[in-house]
Design an enzyme around this catalytic site. Structure first.
Site, PDB file in Angstrom:
ATOM      1  N   ASN A   1      11.292  -8.696 -11.848  1.00 10.29           N
ATOM      2  CA  ASN A   1      10.711  -9.903 -11.100  1.00 10.29           C
ATOM      3  C   ASN A   1      10.182 -11.088 -12.171  1.00 10.29           C
ATOM      4  O   ASN A   1       9.424 -10.830 -13.021  1.00 10.29           O
ATOM      5  CB  ASN A   1       9.371  -9.627 -10.331  1.00 10.29           C
ATOM      6  CG  ASN A   1       9.258 -10.682  -9.101  1.00 10.29           C
ATOM      7  OD1 ASN A   1      10.058 -11.620  -9.153  1.00 10.29           O
ATOM      8  ND2 ASN A   1       8.353 -10.421  -8.325  1.00 10.29           N
TER       9      ASN A   1
ATOM     10  N   HIS B   1       2.275  -4.343   4.563  1.00 11.83           N
ATOM     11  CA  HIS B   1       1.241  -5.538   3.850  1.00 11.83           C
ATOM     12  C   HIS B   1       0.837  -6.385   4.996  1.00 11.83           C
ATOM     13  O   HIS B   1       1.442  -7.022   5.556  1.00 11.83           O
ATOM     14  CB  HIS B   1       2.017  -6.300   3.157  1.00 11.83           C
ATOM     15  CG  HIS B   1       2.298  -5.673   1.718  1.00 11.83           C
ATOM     16  ND1 HIS B   1       2.323  -6.382   0.414  1.00 11.83           N
ATOM     17  CD2 HIS B   1       2.598  -4.520   1.138  1.00 11.83           C
ATOM     18  CE1 HIS B   1       2.233  -5.712  -0.406  1.00 11.83           C
ATOM     19  NE2 HIS B   1       2.524  -4.511  -0.268  1.00 11.83           N
TER      20      HIS B   1
ATOM     21  N   TYR C   1      -4.591 -13.927  -4.524  1.00 11.78           N
ATOM     22  CA  TYR C   1      -3.541 -12.991  -4.451  1.00 11.78           C
ATOM     23  C   TYR C   1      -3.432 -12.474  -3.102  1.00 11.78           C
ATOM     24  O   TYR C   1      -4.161 -11.702  -2.511  1.00 11.78           O
ATOM     25  CB  TYR C   1      -3.894 -11.852  -5.540  1.00 11.78           C
ATOM     26  CG  TYR C   1      -2.787 -10.784  -5.444  1.00 11.78           C
ATOM     27  CD1 TYR C   1      -3.217  -9.586  -5.073  1.00 11.78           C
ATOM     28  CD2 TYR C   1      -1.419 -10.962  -5.765  1.00 11.78           C
ATOM     29  CE1 TYR C   1      -2.357  -8.394  -4.863  1.00 11.78           C
ATOM     30  CE2 TYR C   1      -0.587  -9.943  -5.580  1.00 11.78           C
ATOM     31  CZ  TYR C   1      -1.115  -8.928  -4.913  1.00 11.78           C
ATOM     32  OH  TYR C   1      -0.380  -7.537  -4.792  1.00 11.78           O
TER      33      TYR C   1
ATOM     34  N   HIS D   1      -4.956  -5.859  -8.005  1.00 11.88           N
ATOM     35  CA  HIS D   1      -4.227  -6.795  -8.657  1.00 11.88           C
ATOM     36  C   HIS D   1      -4.788  -7.108 -10.170  1.00 11.88           C
ATOM     37  O   HIS D   1      -4.840  -8.268 -10.865  1.00 11.88           O
ATOM     38  CB  HIS D   1      -3.709  -8.073  -7.925  1.00 11.88           C
ATOM     39  CG  HIS D   1      -2.188  -8.200  -8.330  1.00 11.88           C
ATOM     40  ND1 HIS D   1      -1.577  -8.798  -9.079  1.00 11.88           N
ATOM     41  CD2 HIS D   1      -1.433  -7.403  -7.654  1.00 11.88           C
ATOM     42  CE1 HIS D   1      -0.314  -8.727  -9.133  1.00 11.88           C
ATOM     43  NE2 HIS D   1       0.060  -8.051  -7.894  1.00 11.88           N
TER      44      HIS D   1
ATOM     45  N   GLU E   1       1.960   0.417 -11.255  1.00 15.20           N
ATOM     46  CA  GLU E   1       3.082  -0.498 -10.866  1.00 15.20           C
ATOM     47  C   GLU E   1       3.957  -1.212 -12.129  1.00 15.20           C
ATOM     48  O   GLU E   1       5.151  -1.100 -11.981  1.00 15.20           O
ATOM     49  CB  GLU E   1       2.998  -1.360  -9.463  1.00 15.20           C
ATOM     50  CG  GLU E   1       2.214  -2.622  -9.984  1.00 15.20           C
ATOM     51  CD  GLU E   1       1.975  -3.635  -8.841  1.00 15.20           C
ATOM     52  OE1 GLU E   1       1.672  -2.878  -7.633  1.00 15.20           O
ATOM     53  OE2 GLU E   1       1.687  -4.640  -8.755  1.00 15.20           O
TER      54      GLU E   1
ATOM     55  N   ARG F   1       1.624   4.837  -9.501  1.00 12.98           N
ATOM     56  CA  ARG F   1       2.325   3.825  -8.583  1.00 12.98           C
ATOM     57  C   ARG F   1       3.617   3.560  -9.323  1.00 12.98           C
ATOM     58  O   ARG F   1       4.304   2.645  -8.921  1.00 12.98           O
ATOM     59  CB  ARG F   1       1.577   2.705  -8.480  1.00 12.98           C
ATOM     60  CG  ARG F   1       0.549   2.787  -7.300  1.00 12.98           C
ATOM     61  CD  ARG F   1       0.266   1.698  -6.251  1.00 12.98           C
ATOM     62  NE  ARG F   1       0.780   0.498  -6.509  1.00 12.98           N
ATOM     63  CZ  ARG F   1       1.592   0.057  -5.707  1.00 12.98           C
ATOM     64  NH1 ARG F   1       1.901   0.936  -4.710  1.00 12.98           N
ATOM     65  NH2 ARG F   1       2.214  -0.905  -5.591  1.00 12.98           N
TER      66      ARG F   1
ATOM     67  N   HIS G   1       5.445   2.090  -6.120  1.00 13.42           N
ATOM     68  CA  HIS G   1       5.435   0.558  -5.726  1.00 13.42           C
ATOM     69  C   HIS G   1       6.733   0.253  -4.776  1.00 13.42           C
ATOM     70  O   HIS G   1       7.767   0.916  -5.064  1.00 13.42           O
ATOM     71  CB  HIS G   1       5.427  -0.215  -7.128  1.00 13.42           C
ATOM     72  CG  HIS G   1       5.647  -1.517  -7.058  1.00 13.42           C
ATOM     73  ND1 HIS G   1       6.145  -2.476  -7.993  1.00 13.42           N
ATOM     74  CD2 HIS G   1       5.188  -2.372  -6.307  1.00 13.42           C
ATOM     75  CE1 HIS G   1       5.958  -3.578  -7.952  1.00 13.42           C
ATOM     76  NE2 HIS G   1       5.438  -3.837  -6.714  1.00 13.42           N
TER      77      HIS G   1
ATOM     78  N   ASP H   1      10.432  -7.336  -4.209  1.00 13.09           N
ATOM     79  CA  ASP H   1      11.198  -7.683  -5.284  1.00 13.09           C
ATOM     80  C   ASP H   1      11.893  -6.409  -5.998  1.00 13.09           C
ATOM     81  O   ASP H   1      12.523  -6.487  -7.206  1.00 13.09           O
ATOM     82  CB  ASP H   1      10.257  -8.243  -6.502  1.00 13.09           C
ATOM     83  CG  ASP H   1       9.201  -7.563  -6.955  1.00 13.09           C
ATOM     84  OD1 ASP H   1       7.952  -7.630  -5.900  1.00 13.09           O
ATOM     85  OD2 ASP H   1       9.021  -6.932  -7.721  1.00 13.09           O
TER      86      ASP H   1
ATOM     87  N   GLU I   1       5.026   2.486  -0.723  1.00 12.83           N
ATOM     88  CA  GLU I   1       4.765   1.027  -0.158  1.00 12.83           C
ATOM     89  C   GLU I   1       6.201   0.731   0.525  1.00 12.83           C
ATOM     90  O   GLU I   1       7.230   0.969  -0.160  1.00 12.83           O
ATOM     91  CB  GLU I   1       4.292   0.243  -1.573  1.00 12.83           C
ATOM     92  CG  GLU I   1       4.188  -1.293  -0.969  1.00 12.83           C
ATOM     93  CD  GLU I   1       3.951  -1.939  -2.316  1.00 12.83           C
ATOM     94  OE1 GLU I   1       4.157  -1.550  -3.448  1.00 12.83           O
ATOM     95  OE2 GLU I   1       3.680  -3.312  -1.976  1.00 12.83           O
TER      96      GLU I   1
ATOM     97  N   TRP J   1      -3.175 -11.492 -13.946  1.00 12.63           N
ATOM     98  CA  TRP J   1      -2.626 -11.702 -12.392  1.00 12.63           C
ATOM     99  C   TRP J   1      -2.198 -10.156 -11.866  1.00 12.63           C
ATOM    100  O   TRP J   1      -1.617  -9.349 -12.509  1.00 12.63           O
ATOM    101  CB  TRP J   1      -1.343 -12.517 -12.626  1.00 12.63           C
ATOM    102  CG  TRP J   1      -0.872 -13.075 -11.088  1.00 12.63           C
ATOM    103  CD1 TRP J   1      -1.517 -14.086 -10.397  1.00 12.63           C
ATOM    104  CD2 TRP J   1      -0.058 -12.481 -10.349  1.00 12.63           C
ATOM    105  NE1 TRP J   1      -1.034 -14.007  -9.155  1.00 12.63           N
ATOM    106  CE2 TRP J   1      -0.096 -12.987  -9.063  1.00 12.63           C
ATOM    107  CE3 TRP J   1       1.056 -11.290 -10.430  1.00 12.63           C
ATOM    108  CZ2 TRP J   1       0.737 -12.794  -7.897  1.00 12.63           C
ATOM    109  CZ3 TRP J   1       1.866 -11.120  -9.322  1.00 12.63           C
ATOM    110  CH2 TRP J   1       1.814 -11.638  -8.301  1.00 12.63           C
TER     111      TRP J   1
HETATM  112  C1  GCO Z   1       2.287  -4.674  -4.800  1.00 13.51           C
HETATM  113  C2  GCO Z   1       2.616  -5.575  -6.126  1.00 13.51           C
HETATM  114  C3  GCO Z   1       3.335  -6.728  -5.821  1.00 13.51           C
HETATM  115  C4  GCO Z   1       3.685  -7.132  -7.172  1.00 13.51           C
HETATM  116  C5  GCO Z   1       4.942  -7.659  -7.245  1.00 13.51           C
HETATM  117  C6  GCO Z   1       5.174  -8.298  -8.468  1.00 13.51           C
HETATM  118  O1  GCO Z   1       1.257  -3.950  -4.811  1.00 13.51           O
HETATM  119  O2  GCO Z   1       3.276  -4.539  -4.036  1.00 13.51           O
HETATM  120  O3  GCO Z   1       1.139  -5.819  -6.537  1.00 13.51           O
HETATM  121  O4  GCO Z   1       2.925  -7.533  -4.750  1.00 13.51           O
HETATM  122  O5  GCO Z   1       2.780  -8.137  -7.432  1.00 13.51           O
HETATM  123  O6  GCO Z   1       5.686  -6.787  -6.906  1.00 13.51           O
HETATM  124  O7  GCO Z   1       6.602  -8.124  -9.206  1.00 13.51           O
HETATM  125 MG    MG Z   2      -0.088  -4.017  -6.637  1.00 13.46          MG
END
Ligand code: GCO
Ligand code: MG
Length: 401
Positions: free
Chosen positions: A37, A122, A159, A211, A261, A282, A311, A315, A338, A401
């Site tokens: 991403n 989500h 976020y 995050h 992730e 993850r 994860h 994306d 997820e 982030w």
């Molecule tokens: C999640 C993630 C995503 C990421 C994104 C970044 O837990 O699904 O944190 O929201 O921010 O996949 O590319």
């Molecule tokens: Mg995440």
């Protein structure tokens, strides 16, 4: 069974994806997801310029050998670009092997350890009431586990908050910058989960993604404050570069921790796993070296009673989701997957055998990974530059982030 050619397909059906298509002399082809991403073209170039010339002509059946050849042969090891490229080759080779033998990939990974795979959706909202309503909608659709995020009063754009039931953090154009306050967040989040438990009862699994926003001691405080609401997990509570700091969080809270992730290899997580500092790993197929390498991470985790929680944001393409589901259904220490359904435009480019039912998913019985790409539809959706946002504190300092 020689690999005769490879093609890197960059397309943007709703969002950007990089897909590797490897073809063999037998007329079979396999697909791999190479989407990173916000840095998509780096992987596309790594694959096209440096990897494809090395794999063309090799025996597609030698999956482990090709993995080691690409990993050790590059000399420069690990990192998201390299490992995503290797992952794409690895996925495509498992796809080819499954197709050549006429079986779904999970049968090659030891067969099913379970009937179906528990997934989480989500939910988010601008207020506690909106978030509660969004989580309730997921429960109504059969989900047994839901990740809940809520806008924080005083933080312009927290976020994880989508519009409706859709969440896509990457934005077309240059990287947007957002503001963040850990103090406001920490003061607010317990009330969100208190309301969710009050309104929705004790049975639904609730997850939350931090995050990487907190310091270890702040994360410890958050974990402790959420204990009465028994979360399934608290995700990425603090950046994971300084792994020993997770010990501090552990000393203070029994809220389970999920991390990884952004990890690319077993070397990013072996200390967290061996030290019993996390409960869920993850790491995912696309960013952690493919099915071959993710299985090794899962095997290490199994020995230490850590479960998987791959994860699976949008994306990651349907190829990646399918690959994850084949791993999920087969490894013994699966925890949860997820799942964010892809946009209708994405579904028009990628057809798939996997399915969702009653809060669970199954990879399906199609040979290989069970995903196909419509090259013509993909070509009609050219790449559009897009970036993930960055975060700054209220005084302007760049933050995680
Ligand atoms: C999640 C993630 C995503 C990421 C994104 C970044 O837990 O699904 O944190 O929201 O921010 O996949 O590319
Ligand atoms: Mg995440």
């Amino acid at each position: 069974m020689r690999i005769t050619s490879g093609k890197v397909i960059v397309c943007s059906p709703g969002r950007n994806f990089v897909t590797l298509k490897l073809e063999t002399e037998d007329g079979l082809y396999g697909l791999g997801d190479a989407t990173l991403n916000g840095r998509e073209l780096a992987v596309a170039s790594y694959l096209g310029e440096h990897v494809l010339p090395l794999v063309e002509g090799r025996d597609a059946r030698r999956i482990e050998d090709i993995w080691q050849f690409l990993y050790k042969g590059a000399y420069w090891r690990r990192g998201p670009v390299t490992m995503t490229a290797i992952a794409a080759v690895d996925m495509a080779l498992w796809d080819i092997k499954g197709k050549s033998l006429g079986v779904p990939v999970y049968q090659l990974l030891g067969g099913a350890s379970r009937d179906a795979v528990l997934v989480y959706g989500h939910a988010s909202g601008a207020t506690i009431a909106e978030t509660t309503a969004a989580v309730a909608r997921y429960a109504h659709r059969g989900y047994k586990a839901v990740r809940a995020q809520c806008s924080v009063p005083g933080v312009t754009h927290a976020y994880g908050i989508g519009s409706g039931d859709h969440y896509e953090p990457a934005k077309t154009g240059l990287a947007p910058e957002e503001r963040w306050s850990s103090e406001r967040y920490l003061a607010f989040v317990p009330a969100v989960f208190e309301a969710l438990r009050r309104e929705l009862g004790p049975d639904l699994h609730l997850l939350h993604d931090v995050h990487h926003r907190l310091t270890p001691i702040e994360a410890a405080r958050l974990g402790r404050s959420l204990e009465p609401h028994h979360l399934f997990w608290m995700e990425d509570p603090t950046p994971a570069e300084d792994q020993d700091r997770f010990r501090l969080i552990r000393q203070h809270t029994t809220t389970p921790i999920a991390v990884g992730e952004v990890f690319n290899s077993v070397f990013d997580c072996h200390r967290l796993i061996e030290g019993h500092l996390i409960d869920y790993i993850r790491a995912t197929v696309t960013h952690a070296g493919g099915i071959s390498h993710l299985r090794k991470i899962a095997a290490l985790a199994e020995v230490h009673q850590v479960r998987t929680g791959c994860h699976g944001a949008t994306d990651l393409s349907p190829v990646s989701l399918a690959a994850a589901l084949h791993v999920d259904v087969s490894v013994h220490n699966f925890g949860i997957q997820e799942y964010m359904p892809h946009a209708p435009e994405t579904e028009r480019v990628f057809s798939h055998a996997y399915s969702f039912e009653e809060g669970t998913m199954h990879p399906g019985e199609a040979p290989g990974l069970g995903v196909d790409i419509d090259d013509v539809a993909a070509a009609a959706c050219p790449y559009r530059r897009a970036y993930l946002p960055t975060a700054r504190l209220e005084d302007g300092t760049v933050h995680d982030w």
